[in-house]
Design a protein around this motif. Structure first.
Motif, PDB file in Angstrom:
ATOM      1  N   VAL A 123      -0.062  38.033 103.461  1.00 30.27           N
ATOM      2  CA  VAL A 123       0.028  38.708 104.753  1.00 30.27           C
ATOM      3  C   VAL A 123      -1.363  38.910 105.348  1.00 30.27           C
ATOM      4  CG1 VAL A 123       0.648  40.876 105.900  1.00 30.27           C
ATOM      5  CG2 VAL A 123       2.223  39.832 104.245  1.00 30.27           C
ATOM      6  N   GLN A 124      -2.328  39.254 104.510  1.00 31.64           N
ATOM      7  CA  GLN A 124      -3.701  39.430 105.000  1.00 31.64           C
ATOM      8  C   GLN A 124      -4.250  38.133 105.590  1.00 31.64           C
ATOM      9  OE1 GLN A 124      -5.736  41.007 101.594  1.00 31.64           O
ATOM     10  NE2 GLN A 124      -4.869  43.067 101.830  1.00 31.64           N
ATOM     11  N   GLY A 125      -3.867  37.011 104.997  1.00 32.74           N
ATOM     12  CA  GLY A 125      -4.276  35.717 105.538  1.00 32.74           C
ATOM     13  C   GLY A 125      -3.673  35.461 106.911  1.00 32.74           C
ATOM     14  N   PHE A 126      -2.388  35.808 107.047  1.00 30.78           N
ATOM     15  CA  PHE A 126      -1.740  35.671 108.355  1.00 30.78           C
ATOM     16  C   PHE A 126      -2.416  36.566 109.391  1.00 30.78           C
ATOM     17  CE2 PHE A 126       2.134  34.100 106.024  1.00 30.78           C
ATOM     18  CZ  PHE A 126       2.226  32.886 106.691  1.00 30.78           C
ATOM     19  N   LEU A 127      -2.778  37.794 108.997  1.00 33.61           N
ATOM     20  CA  LEU A 127      -3.430  38.721 109.920  1.00 33.61           C
ATOM     21  C   LEU A 127      -4.765  38.171 110.415  1.00 33.61           C
ATOM     22  CD1 LEU A 127      -2.816  42.309 108.470  1.00 33.61           C
ATOM     23  CD2 LEU A 127      -2.395  41.567 110.825  1.00 33.61           C
ATOM     24  N   ALA A 128      -5.543  37.626 109.515  1.00 31.00           N
ATOM     25  CA  ALA A 128      -6.841  37.064 109.898  1.00 31.00           C
ATOM     26  C   ALA A 128      -6.662  35.906 110.882  1.00 31.00           C
ATOM     27  CB  ALA A 128      -7.598  36.602 108.658  1.00 31.00           C
ATOM     28  N   SER A 129      -5.661  35.067 110.610  1.00 27.07           N
ATOM     29  CA  SER A 129      -5.400  33.928 111.489  1.00 27.07           C
ATOM     30  C   SER A 129      -4.912  34.396 112.860  1.00 27.07           C
ATOM     31  CB  SER A 129      -4.356  33.013 110.844  1.00 27.07           C
ATOM     32  OG  SER A 129      -4.010  31.960 111.713  1.00 27.07           O
ATOM     33  N   SER A 130      -4.026  35.392 112.875  1.00 24.69           N
ATOM     34  CA  SER A 130      -3.506  35.916 114.143  1.00 24.69           C
ATOM     35  C   SER A 130      -4.617  36.529 114.977  1.00 24.69           C
ATOM     36  CB  SER A 130      -2.416  36.961 113.881  1.00 24.69           C
ATOM     37  OG  SER A 130      -1.309  36.392 113.224  1.00 24.69           O
ATOM     38  N   ALA A 131      -5.524  37.251 114.330  1.00 21.23           N
ATOM     39  CA  ALA A 131      -6.644  37.869 115.040  1.00 21.23           C
ATOM     40  C   ALA A 131      -7.510  36.802 115.699  1.00 21.23           C
ATOM     41  CB  ALA A 131      -7.476  38.716 114.088  1.00 21.23           C
ATOM     42  N   ASP A 132      -7.782  35.727 114.983  1.00 22.52           N
ATOM     43  CA  ASP A 132      -8.594  34.633 115.532  1.00 22.52           C
ATOM     44  C   ASP A 132      -7.892  33.958 116.715  1.00 22.52           C
ATOM     45  OD1 ASP A 132     -10.564  35.102 113.682  1.00 22.52           O
ATOM     46  OD2 ASP A 132      -9.974  33.472 112.337  1.00 22.52           O
ATOM     47  N   ASN A 133      -6.585  33.712 116.547  1.00 14.27           N
ATOM     48  CA  ASN A 133      -5.836  33.024 117.608  1.00 14.27           C
ATOM     49  C   ASN A 133      -5.758  33.868 118.877  1.00 14.27           C
ATOM     50  OD1 ASN A 133      -5.387  30.818 115.962  1.00 14.27           O
ATOM     51  ND2 ASN A 133      -3.396  31.527 115.245  1.00 14.27           N
ATOM     52  N   LEU A 134      -5.570  35.182 118.710  1.00 13.29           N
ATOM     53  CA  LEU A 134      -5.524  36.050 119.887  1.00 13.29           C
ATOM     54  C   LEU A 134      -6.878  36.075 120.578  1.00 13.29           C
ATOM     55  CD1 LEU A 134      -4.061  38.033 121.728  1.00 13.29           C
ATOM     56  CD2 LEU A 134      -4.647  39.869 120.118  1.00 13.29           C
ATOM     57  N   GLN A 135      -7.945  36.092 119.792  1.00  9.99           N
ATOM     58  CA  GLN A 135      -9.282  36.121 120.384  1.00  9.99           C
ATOM     59  C   GLN A 135      -9.554  34.868 121.202  1.00  9.99           C
ATOM     60  OE1 GLN A 135     -10.122  39.112 119.539  1.00  9.99           O
ATOM     61  NE2 GLN A 135     -11.823  39.170 120.977  1.00  9.99           N
ATOM     62  N   ARG A 136      -9.065  33.729 120.719  1.00  9.25           N
ATOM     63  CA  ARG A 136      -9.213  32.479 121.473  1.00  9.25           C
ATOM     64  C   ARG A 136      -8.457  32.565 122.797  1.00  9.25           C
ATOM     65  NH1 ARG A 136      -9.683  29.835 116.411  1.00  9.25           N
ATOM     66  NH2 ARG A 136      -7.439  29.838 116.053  1.00  9.25           N
ATOM     67  N   LEU A 137      -7.271  33.150 122.751  1.00 13.38           N
ATOM     68  CA  LEU A 137      -6.471  33.309 123.963  1.00 13.38           C
ATOM     69  C   LEU A 137      -7.170  34.224 124.966  1.00 13.38           C
ATOM     70  CD1 LEU A 137      -3.687  32.319 124.965  1.00 13.38           C
ATOM     71  CD2 LEU A 137      -2.695  34.398 123.998  1.00 13.38           C
ATOM     72  N   VAL A 138      -7.768  35.294 124.454  1.00  8.36           N
ATOM     73  CA  VAL A 138      -8.498  36.242 125.304  1.00  8.36           C
ATOM     74  C   VAL A 138      -9.669  35.541 125.993  1.00  8.36           C
ATOM     75  CG1 VAL A 138      -9.988  38.290 125.257  1.00  8.36           C
ATOM     76  CG2 VAL A 138      -7.822  38.294 123.995  1.00  8.36           C
ATOM     77  N   ARG A 139     -10.435  34.783 125.229  1.00 12.81           N
ATOM     78  CA  ARG A 139     -11.603  34.089 125.799  1.00 12.81           C
ATOM     79  C   ARG A 139     -11.187  33.035 126.811  1.00 12.81           C
ATOM     80  NH1 ARG A 139     -13.550  34.375 120.315  1.00 12.81           N
ATOM     81  NH2 ARG A 139     -12.746  32.273 119.946  1.00 12.81           N
ATOM     82  N   ASN A 140     -10.011  32.459 126.627  1.00 15.05           N
ATOM     83  CA  ASN A 140      -9.596  31.316 127.442  1.00 15.05           C
ATOM     84  C   ASN A 140      -8.987  31.727 128.780  1.00 15.05           C
ATOM     85  OD1 ASN A 140      -9.291  28.597 127.960  1.00 15.05           O
ATOM     86  ND2 ASN A 140      -7.382  28.377 126.818  1.00 15.05           N
ATOM     87  N   LEU A 141      -8.418  32.918 128.863  1.00 12.34           N
ATOM     88  CA  LEU A 141      -7.707  33.297 130.086  1.00 12.34           C
ATOM     89  C   LEU A 141      -8.681  33.605 131.220  1.00 12.34           C
ATOM     90  CD1 LEU A 141      -5.051  33.904 131.525  1.00 12.34           C
ATOM     91  CD2 LEU A 141      -5.222  36.257 130.687  1.00 12.34           C
ATOM     92  N   ASP A 142      -8.468  32.953 132.339  1.00  8.79           N
ATOM     93  CA  ASP A 142      -9.271  33.144 133.555  1.00  8.79           C
ATOM     94  C   ASP A 142      -8.357  33.779 134.604  1.00  8.79           C
ATOM     95  OD1 ASP A 142     -11.035  32.994 135.658  1.00  8.79           O
ATOM     96  OD2 ASP A 142     -10.850  30.818 135.924  1.00  8.79           O
ATOM     97  N   MET A 143      -8.566  35.065 134.879  1.00  8.77           N
ATOM     98  CA  MET A 143      -7.674  35.815 135.764  1.00  8.77           C
ATOM     99  C   MET A 143      -8.422  36.294 137.004  1.00  8.77           C
ATOM    100  SD  MET A 143      -4.821  37.338 136.603  1.00  8.77           S
ATOM    101  CE  MET A 143      -3.801  37.080 135.157  1.00  8.77           C
ATOM    102  N   GLU A 144      -7.768  36.193 138.135  1.00  7.77           N
ATOM    103  CA  GLU A 144      -8.330  36.686 139.387  1.00  7.77           C
ATOM    104  C   GLU A 144      -7.230  37.433 140.147  1.00  7.77           C
ATOM    105  OE1 GLU A 144     -11.628  36.867 142.203  1.00  7.77           O
ATOM    106  OE2 GLU A 144     -11.576  36.072 140.159  1.00  7.77           O
ATOM    107  N   VAL A 145      -7.342  38.754 140.205  1.00  6.89           N
ATOM    108  CA  VAL A 145      -6.426  39.541 141.035  1.00  6.89           C
ATOM    109  C   VAL A 145      -7.117  39.735 142.374  1.00  6.89           C
ATOM    110  CG1 VAL A 145      -5.148  41.699 141.291  1.00  6.89           C
ATOM    111  CG2 VAL A 145      -5.444  40.686 139.015  1.00  6.89           C
ATOM    112  N   TYR A 146      -6.482  39.223 143.410  1.00 11.77           N
ATOM    113  CA  TYR A 146      -7.131  39.158 144.721  1.00 11.77           C
ATOM    114  C   TYR A 146      -6.222  39.788 145.774  1.00 11.77           C
ATOM    115  CZ  TYR A 146      -8.473  37.096 149.183  1.00 11.77           C
ATOM    116  OH  TYR A 146      -8.813  36.920 150.493  1.00 11.77           O
ATOM    117  N   MET A 147      -6.769  40.702 146.565  1.00  9.35           N
ATOM    118  CA  MET A 147      -6.010  41.318 147.642  1.00  9.35           C
ATOM    119  C   MET A 147      -6.435  40.709 148.973  1.00  9.35           C
ATOM    120  SD  MET A 147      -5.261  45.342 148.490  1.00  9.35           S
ATOM    121  CE  MET A 147      -4.577  45.591 146.862  1.00  9.35           C
ATOM    122  N   PHE A 148      -5.523  39.961 149.581  1.00  7.55           N
ATOM    123  CA  PHE A 148      -5.773  39.375 150.905  1.00  7.55           C
ATOM    124  C   PHE A 148      -5.444  40.441 151.942  1.00  7.55           C
ATOM    125  CE2 PHE A 148      -4.202  37.066 154.667  1.00  7.55           C
ATOM    126  CZ  PHE A 148      -5.302  36.268 154.928  1.00  7.55           C
TER     127      PHE A 148
END
Length: 635
Positions: free
Chosen positions: A378-403
């Motif tokens: 389970v600890q191995g799965f946790l380490a892998s999940s943490a890494d995968n989420l971090q990659r997702l965080v770094r990859n997301l490019d978000m722009e909330v824009y009010m016209f």
């Protein structure tokens, strides 16, 4: 195993009075399919596709047999596409839920002077949730009726009854959407409170009495004090639910080997909802950063572990005032999330908190911390999940824009549908950035039918392409009156397809049904579904959704393909909120660039409308032909 184990309500089933979803005529769908894709592929590819489609629809061809089987299926069940669509859209998808699937609703930023302020807000919110659930349990929620096109039609209410009774169970190849079963002696109702990556059981009914806000505040205060105890903190198990669905299914199997973990999982899977009490994120709290916090919590280094993504409703309350809802999307559409969220915000504004500052007069049992036994596996799965989420965080490019230059009031003055107008603007912006049209998804509600969810409005019409070309390629050579005619053509094409979609006559659900019937019959896959055109035009580079609100908040979500955009929009009277998302590792996208282009295109469309007065519109334009359309939300 059934995909959805439905709980049978005690009262009359709202959907039974509604008509069944129709199966469109085969030739109508095939003709519309060719019209939708012709301008999106090369001429050579389209010639091949046309031959394949004609063969599929010919008398005695595969299409005729599959259509017959689909009509038989329609006669037997309430909604012929529901299970097919649910599996294809959600349960078969192996991507992680945060960003890729789960939309979020971002509430107005709150100001909490101290921890007690935050807990009072949380207690008031939970009280509202329990009030809303009481309406659902009593089947007392008024029936929704359609607005915009085909206004006044009653809508299916079944999605509401999954808000607090559903759970998405991960599987190695396919997830299962499970509905909680009712029983003669139900266990006390409870919610799960997440705090500092720990999970606590908060019973909201004790000795057959629903806790009041004073009691809820007392229990939440106890939970925060328990969570502060660093010696008892356990690994952030919630991170596992942020991983890909196959990885989470494997990790859950490893967790289930221990009885302590089985008990904890059972309590989470049967809870009404989650309330996530977040530490401050430490960022500038602009709209974009608040959206990011809601979508992924900033990863494992911030608040990303303080979640349980399989539960449909997670109410987030941050000490820094970042609040909202994270939604597991498979049980219901965005409009259901909007209606619930608006009820809660109005409840909290219109109903003063009944919290008394004195301690509860009732001696309450202490909330229970959920415990976990973490094997090395389970600890191995946790380490892998943490890494995968971090990659997702770094990859997301978000722009909330009010016209802010105009909103739906200006568009309505042009006698145009705000939704259609904005969809054409999205096509215009993409073409300006990339010089080509792309397949586009806009969700359209089919709740006019029993168990109705959504179908797709294919907004990348030939008419929209003709308009945007006149505004870009022929910018100086095409007269304004001709551009205006092309804009009207695009608006009307969009509106016409919208009516088809909400009437159950769009092409995407129908083609999905035919494809899935072929699989069930173990037929060799028909050429129409292996054709390059089918697969390229089902990669929705633009995934769009109108999510209008009457309360100050906004919805956002991530792209559905690696090189695409998510574009959620909320048209208000004098402004429009756009939430544009993409992935940083794609060289084809940039959310800020797209938002800037969108602004420029909206300005040019306004200027064109102002230049061409009402007398200049085409003589055959029927008054009111493009009234505002309001659809459901994201897939």
């Amino acid at each position: 195993m059934p995909v959805l184990e439905r709980e049978q309500p005690k009262g009359p089933k709202d959907s039974n009075v509604l008509p069944k979803l129709p199966v469109p005529p085969l030739q109508q769908t095939l003709d519309m399919y060719l019209k939708c894709v012709e301008h999106l592929v090369s001429k050579e590819q389209f010639r091949k596709t046309k031959v394949i489609v004609e063969k599929f629809g010919a008398p005695g061809g595969a299409g005729e047999l599959l259509q017959k089987k689909l009509l038989e299926r329609r006669d037997k069940i309430d909604n012929w596409v529901y299970d097919y669509w649910l599996e294809d859209m959600y349960l078969n998808n192996r991507l992680a839920l945060p960003v890729n699937s789960s939309p979020v609703m971002v509430f107005p930023k709150q100001t909490f002077r101290d921890r007690n302020d935050m807990l009072r807000f949380a207690a008031h919110l939970i009280s509202g949730v329990l009030e809303y659930k009481a309406l659902l349990d009593g089947r007392a929620l008024p029936v929704d009726h359609a607005r915009g096109q085909l206004a006044g039609t009653p809508l299916c209410m079944e999605q509401y009854y999954r808000l607090f009774t559903s759970y998405r169970l991960p599987g190695p190849k396919q997830d299962t959407l499970v509905a909680q079963k009712s029983s003669v002696m139900p266990e006390p109702e409870h919610i799960i409170v997440a705090c500092k990556n720990q999970f606590f059981v908060l019973d909201v009914v004790i000795n057959f009495r629903r806790l009041n806000e004073t009691d809820l505040f007392t229990q939440l205060d106890k939970i925060m004090k328990m969570a502060d105890n660093a010696e008892e903190r356990l690994p952030p198990i919630g991170l596992l639910t942020s991983d890909g669905r196959t990885q989470w299914a494997e990790a859950r199997s490893a967790l289930m080997k221990d009885s302590t973990n089985r008990d904890s999982l059972d309590m989470i899977e049967r809870c009404l909802c989650l309330v996530c009490l977040d530490d401050p994120c430490g960022l500038d709290l602009n709209d974009t950063n608040r959206a990011l916090q809601m979508l992924h919590g900033g990863g494992h280094t911030k608040i990303g572990g303080n979640r349980w993504y399989d539960k449909p409703m997670q109410f987030v309350i941050g000490m820094d005032g970042v609040c909202g809802v994270v939604c597991e999307h498979s049980p219901f559409e965005g409009i259901i999330l909007v209606q619930c969220s608006e009820y809660l915000l109005k409840y909290m504004r219109g109903s003063p908190s009944k919290l008394v500052r004195a301690a509860s007069v009732t001696e309450l049992p202490a909330p229970r911390r959920l415990h976990w036994k973490c094997s090395p596996e389970v600890q191995g799965f946790l380490a892998s999940s943490a890494d995968n989420l971090q990659r997702l965080v770094r990859n997301l490019d978000m722009e909330v824009y009010m016209f802010r230059l105009y909103g739906k009031d200006f568009i309505k003055k042009q006698k145009m549908s705000p939704d259609a107008f904005i969809q054409v603007a999205l096509q215009f912006a993409f073409y300006r950035c990339n010089g080509r049209p792309v397949s586009t998804y806009e969700s359209a509600s089919i709740r006019r039918f029993r168990e109705g969810r959504v179908d797709n409005i294919r907004s990348a019409t030939a008419e929209a392409l003709a308009f945007v070309k006149s505004m870009t390629d022929g910018k100086s050579s095409v007269p304004a009156a001709e551009k205006m005619k092309k804009l009207w053509d695009a608006i009307n094409a969009q509106t016409s397809y919208t009516v088809l979609a909400i009437s159950g006559m769009a092409i995407d659900n129908h083609l999905l049904g035919l494809r899935t019937i072929a699989q069930e019959l173990k037929m060799e896959k028909p050429d129409i579904f292996t054709d390059e055109t089918y697969w390229t035009t089902n990669q929705f580079i633009l995934s769009t959704s109108q999510v209008p609100t009457t309360v100050e908040m906004f919805c956002c979500y991530g792209p559905v393909v690696p090189n695409g955009y998510g574009a959620c929009y909320n048209p208000q009277q004098d402004h429009i909120i756009f939430c544009v998302s993409s992935f940083r590792d794609s060289t084809e996208t940039c959310s800020a660039v797209f938002a800037k282009a969108l602004e420029e295109c909206l300005v040019e469309m306004r200027d064109l409308c102002n230049k061409c007065n009402a007398a200049a519109k085409p003589s055959d334009q029927k008054e009111g032909a493009a009234k505002p359309v309001k659809n459901g939300s994201k897939p």
